[in-house]
Design an enzyme around this catalytic site. Structure first.
Site, PDB file in Angstrom:
ATOM      1  N   ASN A   1       4.444  -6.265   5.939  1.00 34.67           N
ATOM      2  CA  ASN A   1       3.131  -5.605   5.811  1.00 34.67           C
ATOM      3  C   ASN A   1       2.056  -6.592   5.354  1.00 34.67           C
ATOM      4  OD1 ASN A   1       3.374  -2.656   6.503  1.00 34.67           O
ATOM      5  ND2 ASN A   1       5.132  -2.915   5.140  1.00 34.67           N
TER       6      ASN A   1
ATOM      7  N   MET B   1       7.859  -3.699  -5.886  1.00 37.70           N
ATOM      8  CA  MET B   1       8.927  -2.940  -6.534  1.00 37.70           C
ATOM      9  C   MET B   1       8.742  -2.882  -8.051  1.00 37.70           C
ATOM     10  SD  MET B   1      10.481  -1.857  -3.999  1.00 37.70           S
ATOM     11  CE  MET B   1      11.997  -1.162  -4.611  1.00 37.70           C
TER      12      MET B   1
ATOM     13  N   ASN C   1      -0.876   2.395  -1.321  1.00 39.41           N
ATOM     14  CA  ASN C   1       0.541   2.051  -1.201  1.00 39.41           C
ATOM     15  C   ASN C   1       1.045   2.524   0.162  1.00 39.41           C
ATOM     16  OD1 ASN C   1       3.186   1.227  -2.002  1.00 39.41           O
ATOM     17  ND2 ASN C   1       3.687   3.350  -2.493  1.00 39.41           N
TER      18      ASN C   1
ATOM     19  N   HIS D   1       4.551   3.916   1.779  1.00 36.56           N
ATOM     20  CA  HIS D   1       5.855   4.423   1.344  1.00 36.56           C
ATOM     21  C   HIS D   1       6.647   4.883   2.567  1.00 36.56           C
ATOM     22  CE1 HIS D   1       8.846   6.370  -1.138  1.00 36.56           C
ATOM     23  NE2 HIS D   1       8.752   7.421  -0.340  1.00 36.56           N
TER      24      HIS D   1
ATOM     25  N   GLU E   1      -1.265   8.464 -11.048  1.00 40.60           N
ATOM     26  CA  GLU E   1      -0.366   8.250 -12.181  1.00 40.60           C
ATOM     27  C   GLU E   1       1.075   8.676 -11.885  1.00 40.60           C
ATOM     28  OE1 GLU E   1      -3.405   9.380 -12.325  1.00 40.60           O
ATOM     29  OE2 GLU E   1      -4.446   8.094 -13.785  1.00 40.60           O
TER      30      GLU E   1
ATOM     31  N   ASP F   1       4.345   7.977  -5.982  1.00 42.38           N
ATOM     32  CA  ASP F   1       4.248   8.381  -4.576  1.00 42.38           C
ATOM     33  C   ASP F   1       3.612   9.764  -4.385  1.00 42.38           C
ATOM     34  OD1 ASP F   1       5.554   5.971  -3.897  1.00 42.38           O
ATOM     35  OD2 ASP F   1       7.527   6.893  -4.107  1.00 42.38           O
TER      36      ASP F   1
ATOM     37  N   GLU G   1       4.816   0.688  10.572  1.00 42.62           N
ATOM     38  CA  GLU G   1       4.044   0.512   9.332  1.00 42.62           C
ATOM     39  C   GLU G   1       3.048  -0.619   9.511  1.00 42.62           C
ATOM     40  OE1 GLU G   1       6.719  -0.313   6.088  1.00 42.62           O
ATOM     41  OE2 GLU G   1       6.825   1.801   5.532  1.00 42.62           O
TER      42      GLU G   1
HETATM   43  C1  GRF Z   1       8.128  -1.047   3.530  1.00 43.36           C
HETATM   44  O1  GRF Z   1       9.037  -0.317   4.300  1.00 43.36           O
HETATM   45  C2  GRF Z   1       7.298  -0.149   2.655  1.00 43.36           C
HETATM   46  O2  GRF Z   1       7.147   1.142   3.145  1.00 43.36           O
HETATM   47  C3  GRF Z   1       8.086  -0.089   1.369  1.00 43.36           C
HETATM   48  O3  GRF Z   1       8.677  -1.358   1.244  1.00 43.36           O
HETATM   49  C4  GRF Z   1       8.817  -1.954   2.520  1.00 43.36           C
HETATM   50  C5  GRF Z   1       8.167  -3.305   2.437  1.00 43.36           C
HETATM   51  O4  GRF Z   1       8.412  -4.071   3.590  1.00 43.36           O
HETATM   52  N1  GRF Z   1       7.241   0.284   0.261  1.00 43.36           N
HETATM   53  P1  GRF Z   1       7.765  -5.497   3.769  1.00 43.36           P
HETATM   54  O5  GRF Z   1       8.144  -6.331   2.582  1.00 43.36           O
HETATM   55  O6  GRF Z   1       6.276  -5.315   3.883  1.00 43.36           O
HETATM   56  O7  GRF Z   1       8.372  -6.030   5.042  1.00 43.36           O
END
Ligand code: GRF
Length: 208
Positions: free
Chosen positions: A16, A88, A105, A107, A140, A143, A171
């Site tokens: 991403n 994370m 974000n 998700h 807060e 997700d 994504e």
């Molecule tokens: C994605 O699938 C996103 O939805 C989740 O973590 C993953 C991150 O993928 N939160 P990347 O590191 O951007 O490839």
């Protein structure tokens, strides 16, 4: 053209991050990636450095200290919008309220279904036939912020790696589009971009 200053937070592969980087090469993309923050050494960290972004590795275990440093870095770079992309670490309500409406974000589920971890496993374990992802504002609660965009597709295989790859492929299309729209509408207040979009790519439906 004025551009919003973006920061991407990442802890994973960085697909991403790469998608945002690629989108921002378009001169009409309303954001400029100014800072990448990682909380550990990971492929996204290496990628950001190889793309010559200012990249900070902030791995302090104490969330308060971590957020003080992060806040300073964001302020220094005059960041307008934070994009979490596989980051994370759960941000504290204090940090989120300081950056209210300025954190997005992505998700990997059709929220509000399956917040939290292991979404792909849960989809397969429950035999769910539709999967997808959501871009949302961060509030807060984990997700749970306002939903800005989603896509959905039919689950046709029990192969988790295939599912993850498929999710990421779409994504990487959705996230830059939603970022673009959010900057125009909510940061720059340009309502001509407010129009709801529904598009279909392959047999995946996007709505944002
Ligand atoms: C994605 O699938 C996103 O939805 C989740 O973590 C993953 C991150 O993928 N939160 P990347 O590191 O951007 O490839």
């Amino acid at each position: 053209m004025s551009k919003a200053n973006l920061s991407v937070f990442a802890s994973g592969i960085g697909s991403n991050l790469l998608a945002i980087h690629n989108a921002s090469k378009d001169k009409y993309f309303p954001g400029k990636l100014q800072l990448v923050i990682c909380n550990k050494i990971c492929p996204a960290y290496e990628l950001a450095k190889s793309l010559n972004y200012e990249t900070k590795l902030i791995s302090d275990l104490n969330i308060e200290k971590f957020e003080v440093i992060v806040h300073q870095e964001l302020t220094k770079k005059k960041i307008d919008l934070i994009c979490l992309a596989g980051f994370m670490r759960v941000l504290s309500p204090k940090f989120v309220s300081k950056w209210k409406n300025k954190i997005l974000n992505i998700h990997p589920s059709i929220l509000p279904l399956f917040p939290g971890l292991n979404t792909h496993k849960k989809i397969l374990l429950n035999g769910i036939k539709i999967h997808g992802s959501t871009v949302h504002l961060v509030n807060e609660k984990l997700d749970s912020g306002k939903i800005l965009g989603q896509f959905a597709f039919a689950v046709k295989s029990n192969d988790i790696d295939f599912l993850i790859d498929n999710i990421k492929k779409y994504e990487n299309l959705l996230y830059p589009e939603v970022i673009k729209k959010y900057i125009w509408t909510f940061l720059f207040k340009e309502d001509k971009f407010l129009k709801y979009k529904r598009i279909q790519i392959d047999d995946v439906v996007f709505s944002y």
